[in-house]
Every structure is written in structure tokens, then in C-alpha cells.
Design a protein around this motif. Structure first.
Motif, PDB file in Angstrom:
ATOM      1  N   GLY A  18       0.830  -1.188   0.000  1.00 48.91           N
ATOM      2  CA  GLY A  18       0.000   0.000   0.000  1.00 48.91           C
ATOM      3  C   GLY A  18       0.863   1.235   0.000  1.00 48.91           C
ATOM      4  O   GLY A  18       1.897   1.272   0.662  1.00 48.91           O
ATOM      5  N   ASP A  27      -8.301   1.397  -4.490  1.00 49.61           N
ATOM      6  CA  ASP A  27      -7.926   2.805  -4.422  1.00 49.61           C
ATOM      7  C   ASP A  27      -9.191   3.653  -4.364  1.00 49.61           C
ATOM      8  O   ASP A  27     -10.249   3.154  -3.993  1.00 49.61           O
ATOM      9  CB  ASP A  27      -7.036   3.191  -5.613  1.00 49.61           C
ATOM     10  CG  ASP A  27      -7.675   2.903  -6.971  1.00 49.61           C
ATOM     11  OD1 ASP A  27      -8.902   2.690  -7.042  1.00 49.61           O
ATOM     12  OD2 ASP A  27      -6.933   2.900  -7.964  1.00 49.61           O
ATOM     13  N   GLU A  28      -9.082   4.897  -4.750  1.00 49.42           N
ATOM     14  CA  GLU A  28     -10.251   5.780  -4.694  1.00 49.42           C
ATOM     15  C   GLU A  28     -11.366   5.324  -5.623  1.00 49.42           C
ATOM     16  O   GLU A  28     -12.511   5.772  -5.503  1.00 49.42           O
ATOM     17  CB  GLU A  28      -9.850   7.239  -4.997  1.00 49.42           C
ATOM     18  CG  GLU A  28      -9.348   7.482  -6.398  1.00 49.42           C
ATOM     19  CD  GLU A  28      -7.861   7.225  -6.578  1.00 49.42           C
ATOM     20  OE1 GLU A  28      -7.366   7.524  -7.674  1.00 49.42           O
ATOM     21  OE2 GLU A  28      -7.194   6.748  -5.657  1.00 49.42           O
ATOM     22  N   ASN A  29     -11.086   4.397  -6.527  1.00 49.54           N
ATOM     23  CA  ASN A  29     -12.104   3.848  -7.429  1.00 49.54           C
ATOM     24  C   ASN A  29     -12.719   2.559  -6.900  1.00 49.54           C
ATOM     25  O   ASN A  29     -13.508   1.921  -7.595  1.00 49.54           O
ATOM     26  CB  ASN A  29     -11.491   3.592  -8.811  1.00 49.54           C
ATOM     27  CG  ASN A  29     -11.016   4.873  -9.442  1.00 49.54           C
ATOM     28  OD1 ASN A  29     -11.702   5.883  -9.422  1.00 49.54           O
ATOM     29  ND2 ASN A  29      -9.811   4.853  -9.976  1.00 49.54           N
ATOM     30  N   VAL A  41       0.657   5.663  -0.097  1.00 50.29           N
ATOM     31  CA  VAL A  41      -0.146   6.875  -0.003  1.00 50.29           C
ATOM     32  C   VAL A  41      -0.068   7.598  -1.340  1.00 50.29           C
ATOM     33  O   VAL A  41       1.011   7.794  -1.894  1.00 50.29           O
ATOM     34  CB  VAL A  41       0.360   7.784   1.134  1.00 50.29           C
ATOM     35  CG1 VAL A  41      -0.401   9.102   1.140  1.00 50.29           C
ATOM     36  CG2 VAL A  41       0.216   7.081   2.465  1.00 50.29           C
ATOM     37  N   LYS A  42      -1.227   7.948  -1.841  1.00 47.25           N
ATOM     38  CA  LYS A  42      -1.323   8.660  -3.113  1.00 47.25           C
ATOM     39  C   LYS A  42      -1.819  10.071  -2.796  1.00 47.25           C
ATOM     40  O   LYS A  42      -2.953  10.259  -2.390  1.00 47.25           O
ATOM     41  CB  LYS A  42      -2.304   7.927  -4.030  1.00 47.25           C
ATOM     42  CG  LYS A  42      -2.425   8.495  -5.395  1.00 47.25           C
ATOM     43  CD  LYS A  42      -3.378   7.613  -6.210  1.00 47.25           C
ATOM     44  CE  LYS A  42      -3.540   8.105  -7.606  1.00 47.25           C
ATOM     45  NZ  LYS A  42      -4.490   7.262  -8.349  1.00 47.25           N
ATOM     46  N   ASN A  43      -0.980  11.049  -2.988  1.00 47.54           N
ATOM     47  CA  ASN A  43      -1.317  12.415  -2.618  1.00 47.54           C
ATOM     48  C   ASN A  43      -1.979  13.131  -3.787  1.00 47.54           C
ATOM     49  O   ASN A  43      -1.345  13.459  -4.774  1.00 47.54           O
ATOM     50  CB  ASN A  43      -0.052  13.164  -2.186  1.00 47.54           C
ATOM     51  CG  ASN A  43      -0.385  14.469  -1.524  1.00 47.54           C
ATOM     52  OD1 ASN A  43      -1.557  14.863  -1.457  1.00 47.54           O
ATOM     53  ND2 ASN A  43       0.618  15.144  -1.036  1.00 47.54           N
ATOM     54  N   ASP A  97      -7.015  15.339   0.126  1.00 43.06           N
ATOM     55  CA  ASP A  97      -7.198  13.952  -0.300  1.00 43.06           C
ATOM     56  C   ASP A  97      -5.877  13.203  -0.242  1.00 43.06           C
ATOM     57  O   ASP A  97      -4.947  13.527  -0.959  1.00 43.06           O
ATOM     58  CB  ASP A  97      -7.729  13.898  -1.741  1.00 43.06           C
ATOM     59  CG  ASP A  97      -9.112  14.515  -1.858  1.00 43.06           C
ATOM     60  OD1 ASP A  97      -9.898  14.363  -0.908  1.00 43.06           O
ATOM     61  OD2 ASP A  97      -9.382  15.139  -2.894  1.00 43.06           O
ATOM     62  N   THR A  98      -5.813  12.200   0.608  1.00 47.30           N
ATOM     63  CA  THR A  98      -4.622  11.354   0.673  1.00 47.30           C
ATOM     64  C   THR A  98      -5.063   9.886   0.727  1.00 47.30           C
ATOM     65  O   THR A  98      -4.917   9.229   1.756  1.00 47.30           O
ATOM     66  CB  THR A  98      -3.739  11.691   1.875  1.00 47.30           C
ATOM     67  OG1 THR A  98      -4.552  11.606   3.054  1.00 47.30           O
ATOM     68  CG2 THR A  98      -3.119  13.059   1.768  1.00 47.30           C
ATOM     69  N   PRO A  99      -5.614   9.365  -0.365  1.00 48.74           N
ATOM     70  CA  PRO A  99      -6.031   7.958  -0.349  1.00 48.74           C
ATOM     71  C   PRO A  99      -4.817   7.028  -0.409  1.00 48.74           C
ATOM     72  O   PRO A  99      -3.721   7.431  -0.778  1.00 48.74           O
ATOM     73  CB  PRO A  99      -6.861   7.826  -1.624  1.00 48.74           C
ATOM     74  CG  PRO A  99      -6.312   8.862  -2.536  1.00 48.74           C
ATOM     75  CD  PRO A  99      -5.905  10.004  -1.640  1.00 48.74           C
ATOM     76  N   ILE A 100      -5.037   5.799  -0.049  1.00 51.87           N
ATOM     77  CA  ILE A 100      -4.008   4.776  -0.136  1.00 51.87           C
ATOM     78  C   ILE A 100      -4.342   3.886  -1.330  1.00 51.87           C
ATOM     79  O   ILE A 100      -5.483   3.445  -1.490  1.00 51.87           O
ATOM     80  CB  ILE A 100      -3.945   3.935   1.145  1.00 51.87           C
ATOM     81  CG1 ILE A 100      -3.536   4.802   2.319  1.00 51.87           C
ATOM     82  CG2 ILE A 100      -2.998   2.757   0.992  1.00 51.87           C
ATOM     83  CD1 ILE A 100      -3.550   4.093   3.648  1.00 51.87           C
ATOM     84  N   THR A 101      -3.363   3.621  -2.171  1.00 49.96           N
ATOM     85  CA  THR A 101      -3.517   2.679  -3.269  1.00 49.96           C
ATOM     86  C   THR A 101      -2.912   1.357  -2.820  1.00 49.96           C
ATOM     87  O   THR A 101      -1.740   1.300  -2.453  1.00 49.96           O
ATOM     88  CB  THR A 101      -2.803   3.180  -4.536  1.00 49.96           C
ATOM     89  OG1 THR A 101      -3.391   4.416  -4.930  1.00 49.96           O
ATOM     90  CG2 THR A 101      -2.931   2.183  -5.668  1.00 49.96           C
TER      91      THR A 101
END
Length: 105
Positions: free
Chosen positions: A56, A91-93, A58-60, A65-69
Motif C-alpha cells: 500500500g 484505491d479511490e475507485n 499513499v497517493k497524494n 485527499d490522501t487515499p491509499i492505493t
């Protein structure tokens, strides 16, 4: 006499129990390479043929918004004797699995 028959029956059932019972599985490999602020990685494999790898990051996308992929895969042997493998991304999707046994849209 009844107790002896019951004991003998229970003893026979215990002897007939499969040795590859998942409850008796041993961990063959466990790697936990990196757990930090930016993400994580792990892998585990057990004696019953199961394995799972995942990472995993962190996708900034911006200040709020800091989702984890998360990407990974797992493998196991089904009751039918077939080996199933699933790879995935979350992820965010949402959760997006793929595998030969998973129907495609």
C-alpha cells in the motif's frame, strides 16, 4: 461397555481426521518489509498452500485527499482441488479484483 464403544468411535474419527486441516497450517514465510508513513509491504505463505502479498502506498491528490492505493494478490486451493489466484487493486475507485475464475463485465 457403552463408554468403550463411544471412546473407540471417537478415537477412530480422530485418527481419520485429515492432517492438512487448515487449522493446523504452519506459517512458512512472513515478510514485513516496510511499514511507514508512506505505505507498507507484506507477504505470507502457509503450509496449506495459501499465500498473500500486498503493498500500500499513499497517493497524494491534494491537501485534503490522501487515499491509499493497495495492490496485491492471494492464492488458495479450493474444495474442488483447483488453485485460485486473485490479483487486486484498491484505491479511490474501489476494490478491483481479477482472476481467471472471476467473471468479467
Amino acid at each position: 461397555m457403552k463408554y468403550a464403544i463411544v471412546f473407540a468411535a471417537l478415537f477412530a474419527v480422530a485418527l481419520a481426521a485429515p492432517l492438512d486441516d487448515p487449522a493446523n497450517a504452519q506459517v512458512l514465510r512472513y515478510d514485513n518489509d516496510n511499514i511507514g508513513v508512506d505505505g507498507y509491504n507484506f507477504a505470507v505463505e502457509t503450509s496449506d498452500g495459501k499465500s498473500h502479498q500486498e503493498s500500500g502506498k499513499v497517493k497524494n491528490l491534494g491537501p485534503d485527499d490522501t487515499p491509499i492505493t493497495v495492490t496485491g494478490s492471494f492464492r488458495y486451493t479450493g474444495d474442488d482441488g483447483q488453485v485460485y489466484e486473485v490479483t487486486y487493486t484498491a484505491d479511490e475507485n474501489g476494490f478491483q479484483p481479477s482472476g481467471a475464475h472471476i467473471p468479467q463485465a
